[in-house]
Design an enzyme around this catalytic site. Structure first.
Site, PDB file in Angstrom:
ATOM      1  N   LYS A  93       0.873  -1.178   0.000  1.00  0.00           N
ATOM      2  CA  LYS A  93       0.000   0.000   0.000  1.00  0.00           C
ATOM      3  C   LYS A  93       0.909   1.227   0.000  1.00  0.00           C
ATOM      4  O   LYS A  93       2.062   1.163   0.430  1.00  0.00           O
ATOM      5  CB  LYS A  93      -0.857   0.002   1.282  1.00  0.00           C
ATOM      6  CG  LYS A  93      -2.121   0.815   1.188  1.00  0.00           C
ATOM      7  CD  LYS A  93      -3.283   0.027   0.626  1.00  0.00           C
ATOM      8  CE  LYS A  93      -4.512   0.865   0.489  1.00  0.00           C
ATOM      9  NZ  LYS A  93      -5.649   0.126  -0.044  1.00  0.00           N
ATOM     10  N   GLY A 193     -25.205   2.511   2.973  1.00  0.00           N
ATOM     11  CA  GLY A 193     -24.296   3.066   1.969  1.00  0.00           C
ATOM     12  C   GLY A 193     -24.693   2.579   0.581  1.00  0.00           C
ATOM     13  O   GLY A 193     -24.520   1.409   0.248  1.00  0.00           O
ATOM     14  N   GLY A 195     -23.516   3.748  -2.388  1.00  0.00           N
ATOM     15  CA  GLY A 195     -22.565   4.326  -3.342  1.00  0.00           C
ATOM     16  C   GLY A 195     -22.329   3.325  -4.467  1.00  0.00           C
ATOM     17  O   GLY A 195     -23.221   2.552  -4.834  1.00  0.00           O
ATOM     18  N   HIS A 196     -21.099   3.311  -4.962  1.00  0.00           N
ATOM     19  CA  HIS A 196     -20.788   2.472  -6.129  1.00  0.00           C
ATOM     20  C   HIS A 196     -21.075   0.993  -5.888  1.00  0.00           C
ATOM     21  O   HIS A 196     -21.664   0.323  -6.719  1.00  0.00           O
ATOM     22  CB  HIS A 196     -19.326   2.671  -6.527  1.00  0.00           C
ATOM     23  CG  HIS A 196     -19.059   4.034  -7.065  1.00  0.00           C
ATOM     24  ND1 HIS A 196     -18.612   5.077  -6.276  1.00  0.00           N
ATOM     25  CD2 HIS A 196     -19.211   4.535  -8.301  1.00  0.00           C
ATOM     26  CE1 HIS A 196     -18.490   6.153  -7.023  1.00  0.00           C
ATOM     27  NE2 HIS A 196     -18.849   5.859  -8.250  1.00  0.00           N
TER      28      HIS A 196
HETATM   29  N1  LIG Z   1     -15.450   0.134  -4.800  1.00  0.00           N
HETATM   30  C1  LIG Z   1     -14.902  -1.059  -4.619  1.00  0.00           C
HETATM   31  O1  LIG Z   1     -14.699  -1.826  -5.571  1.00  0.00           O
HETATM   32  C2  LIG Z   1     -14.550  -1.502  -3.229  1.00  0.00           C
HETATM   33  C3  LIG Z   1     -13.717  -2.644  -3.071  1.00  0.00           C
HETATM   34  C4  LIG Z   1     -13.417  -3.095  -1.780  1.00  0.00           C
HETATM   35  C5  LIG Z   1     -13.921  -2.412  -0.689  1.00  0.00           C
HETATM   36  N2  LIG Z   1     -14.713  -1.306  -0.864  1.00  0.00           N
HETATM   37  C6  LIG Z   1     -15.246  -0.638   0.328  1.00  0.00           C
HETATM   38  O2  LIG Z   1     -16.673  -0.664   0.252  1.00  0.00           O
HETATM   39  C7  LIG Z   1     -17.216   0.547   0.784  1.00  0.00           C
HETATM   40  C8  LIG Z   1     -18.080   1.225  -0.265  1.00  0.00           C
HETATM   41  O3  LIG Z   1     -17.298   1.516  -1.398  1.00  0.00           O
HETATM   42  P1  LIG Z   1     -17.880   2.426  -2.596  1.00  0.00           P
HETATM   43  O4  LIG Z   1     -16.890   2.338  -3.692  1.00  0.00           O
HETATM   44  O5  LIG Z   1     -19.294   2.056  -2.833  1.00  0.00           O
HETATM   45  O6  LIG Z   1     -17.800   3.856  -1.926  1.00  0.00           O
HETATM   46  P2  LIG Z   1     -18.708   5.133  -2.288  1.00  0.00           P
HETATM   47  O7  LIG Z   1     -17.987   6.298  -1.733  1.00  0.00           O
HETATM   48  O8  LIG Z   1     -19.095   5.118  -3.724  1.00  0.00           O
HETATM   49  O9  LIG Z   1     -20.039   4.874  -1.443  1.00  0.00           O
HETATM   50  C9  LIG Z   1     -20.117   4.967  -0.055  1.00  0.00           C
HETATM   51  C10 LIG Z   1     -21.488   5.498   0.281  1.00  0.00           C
HETATM   52  O10 LIG Z   1     -21.662   5.472   1.692  1.00  0.00           O
HETATM   53  C11 LIG Z   1     -22.326   6.661   2.083  1.00  0.00           C
HETATM   54  N3  LIG Z   1     -22.050   6.876   3.505  1.00  0.00           N
HETATM   55  C12 LIG Z   1     -20.926   7.372   4.086  1.00  0.00           C
HETATM   56  N4  LIG Z   1     -21.079   7.406   5.424  1.00  0.00           N
HETATM   57  C13 LIG Z   1     -22.313   6.896   5.691  1.00  0.00           C
HETATM   58  C14 LIG Z   1     -23.030   6.652   6.890  1.00  0.00           C
HETATM   59  N5  LIG Z   1     -22.523   6.943   8.080  1.00  0.00           N
HETATM   60  N6  LIG Z   1     -24.280   6.145   6.776  1.00  0.00           N
HETATM   61  C15 LIG Z   1     -24.817   5.851   5.575  1.00  0.00           C
HETATM   62  N7  LIG Z   1     -24.175   6.064   4.406  1.00  0.00           N
HETATM   63  C16 LIG Z   1     -22.935   6.568   4.466  1.00  0.00           C
HETATM   64  C17 LIG Z   1     -21.789   7.724   1.154  1.00  0.00           C
HETATM   65  O11 LIG Z   1     -22.658   8.830   1.085  1.00  0.00           O
HETATM   66  C18 LIG Z   1     -21.706   6.945  -0.169  1.00  0.00           C
HETATM   67  O12 LIG Z   1     -22.912   7.046  -0.909  1.00  0.00           O
HETATM   68  C19 LIG Z   1     -16.014   1.377   1.241  1.00  0.00           C
HETATM   69  O13 LIG Z   1     -15.788   1.122   2.600  1.00  0.00           O
HETATM   70  C20 LIG Z   1     -14.879   0.839   0.398  1.00  0.00           C
HETATM   71  O14 LIG Z   1     -13.630   0.999   1.058  1.00  0.00           O
HETATM   72  C21 LIG Z   1     -15.037  -0.852  -2.109  1.00  0.00           C
END
Ligand SMILES: NC(=O)c1ccc[n+]([C@@H]2O[C@H](COP(=O)([O-])OP(=O)(O)OC[C@H]3O[C@@H](n4cnc5c(N)ncnc54)[C@H](O)[C@@H]3O)[C@@H](O)[C@H]2O)c1
Length: 368
Positions: A93, A193, A195-196
């Site tokens: 990392k 959450g 998000g993506h």
């Molecule tokens: N994107 C990936 O491929 C991937 C891979 C491994 C791990 N992750 C982990 O998965 C999680 C989500 O990833 P992502 O890419 O969807 O991130 P993202 O930023 O697209 O989505 C996260 C969402 O959570 C919401 N959020 C933040 N705090 C919150 C709370 N207290 N209550 C409710 N909602 C809240 C945000 O508004 C956002 O919509 C993260 O922890 C990330 O580290 C993601």
């Protein structure tokens, strides 16, 4: 010299080496460039299985000590994630210290790329917090040891659909463990959450006929996916009191803590967020005592890593999705180890990852 003696010498010499000894890191590279303002740390935890792959995070750390702690902890986590996912990758990392809005520039990123290049492929970088695929393009101008590139440059694009697919299959494996079959139709799933990853997960769940609740601090995001899939939006803190079967943390880490464990009524916890357990030992054990099946986060969310690993092979999304399906079997194996050895699921996952590193390490030492 035993580890205790080594630690005593290291303590006298340098606290960084003490930290490396504690987590057993192979190498830590400190990077400095006055002209661009770059201050970065690259941590290589373990390369027994292959080159250390892990994202670069840019963050305005309160101190260098915090930055070092973060990069050491995160790189070690990558070793376990890659090993449990069956990938030929080690754990690494990088962190760039500073406020991305003020400091990030093409020159800084390219200078960082040169430092990555100086490691000769032992470390491969990718996106992490406050980094995007455009940033990866700049880094790529100085080194080929980078993943997370845009599709036009041979990259895999957004890994989130692959991660979400892995979370969905993990939920099915957890359902099988808990209820004897992996159907999710009619199960009540609460996704924190959207998000993506979260929104893609909701699509899979809705398609299978689960009853889905969603919550997000950004109400537009939860409203959008609710409208598309028929999920129900729950705002505010009452989320943790829902009468749910499955809790899916897909926002932040540390949402599983003493306060939420006391409130949660679910049978399964399975989601994408990293570092879900506020204290791995304390809260991993309390979930087991409460009879909640906990699917270890780094196993569940490995789809993203599998996706970038595929960039190294010549990217093919279909193959990445197919490889992600192995998460179902890995998780089932972890549940079996947990039961057979009467250990929490997070310990079983760690054990599985450590055993693979030890076994493949021996294979690599053989001369024929
Ligand atoms: N994107 C990936 O491929 C991937 C891979 C491994 C791990 N992750 C982990 O998965 C999680 C989500 O990833 P992502 O890419 O969807 O991130 P993202 O930023 O697209 O989505 C996260 C969402 O959570 C919401 N959020 C933040 N705090 C919150 C709370 N207290 N209550 C409710 N909602 C809240 C945000 O508004 C956002 O919509 C993260 O922890 C990330 O580290 C993601």
């Amino acid at each position: 010299m035993n580890v205790k003696e080594e630690k005593t010498i290291a303590r006298a010499a340098d606290s960084v080496i003490i930290r490396m000894l504690e987590y057993n890191h192979e190498q830590v590279l400190f990077c400095n460039d006055k002209d661009t303002g770059l201050k970065a740390i690259i941590a290589i935890h373990n390369t027994v299985l292959g080159p250390a792959l892990g994202g670069t995070r840019m963050w305005d750390y309160a101190s260098e000590k915090d930055a070092l702690e973060d990069v050491l902890r995160l790189s070690r986590g990558m070793t376990y994630k890659a090993s449990a996912a069956g990938l030929n990758l080690g754990g690494g990392k990088a962190v760039i210290i500073g406020n991305p809005a003020q400091l990030k520039s093409e020159a800084l990123l390219r200078r960082f790329g040169k430092f990555v290049n100086s490691l000769g492929g032992k470390y491969i970088t990718a996106e992490d917090v406050a980094m995007n695929s455009k940033d990866m393009e700049y880094i790529h101008m100085e080194t080929k040891h980078v993943t997370g590139l845009p599709e036009l440059l041979g990259g895999g694009g957004d890994p989130s659909p692959v991660t979400a697919y892995g979370v969905y299959l993990s939920m099915k494996a957890s359902a099988k463990e808990c209820w004897g079959n992996d159907g999710l139709s009619g199960k009540k799933v609460a996704v924190q959450g959207t998000g993506h990853v979260g929104e893609n997960l909701v699509r899979h769940l809705a398609k299978e006929g689960a009853k889905v609740w969603v919550t997000d601090i950004n109400p537009d995001r939860s409203a959008k996916i609710a409208k598309e899939t028929g999920a129900e939006v729950v705002a505010g803190d009452s989320f943790f009191d829902l009468n749910m079967d499955i809790y899916a943390p897909c926002a932040l880490g540390a949402t599983i803590n003493s306060e939420t464990i006391a409130r949660l009524k679910c049978s399964i916890i399975c989601g994408a967020a990293n570092n879900q357990l506020a204290d791995e030992k304390v809260h991993g054990e309390s979930l087991g005592k409460k009879g909640i099946v906990y699917a270890p986060d780094f196993v569940v969310n490995a789809g993203g890593l599998i996706n970038v690993y595929n960039e190294l092979l010549g990217y093919n999304r279909e193959r990445a999705m197919k490889q992600t399906e192995s998460i179902y079997d890995t998780l089932s194996a972890i549940f079996r180890i947990s039961k057979a050895e009467r250990i929490p699921t997070f310990s079983a996952a760690n054990r599985l990852a450590e055993q693979r590193i030890a076994a493949i390490g021996k294979v690599k030492l053989s001369h024929c």
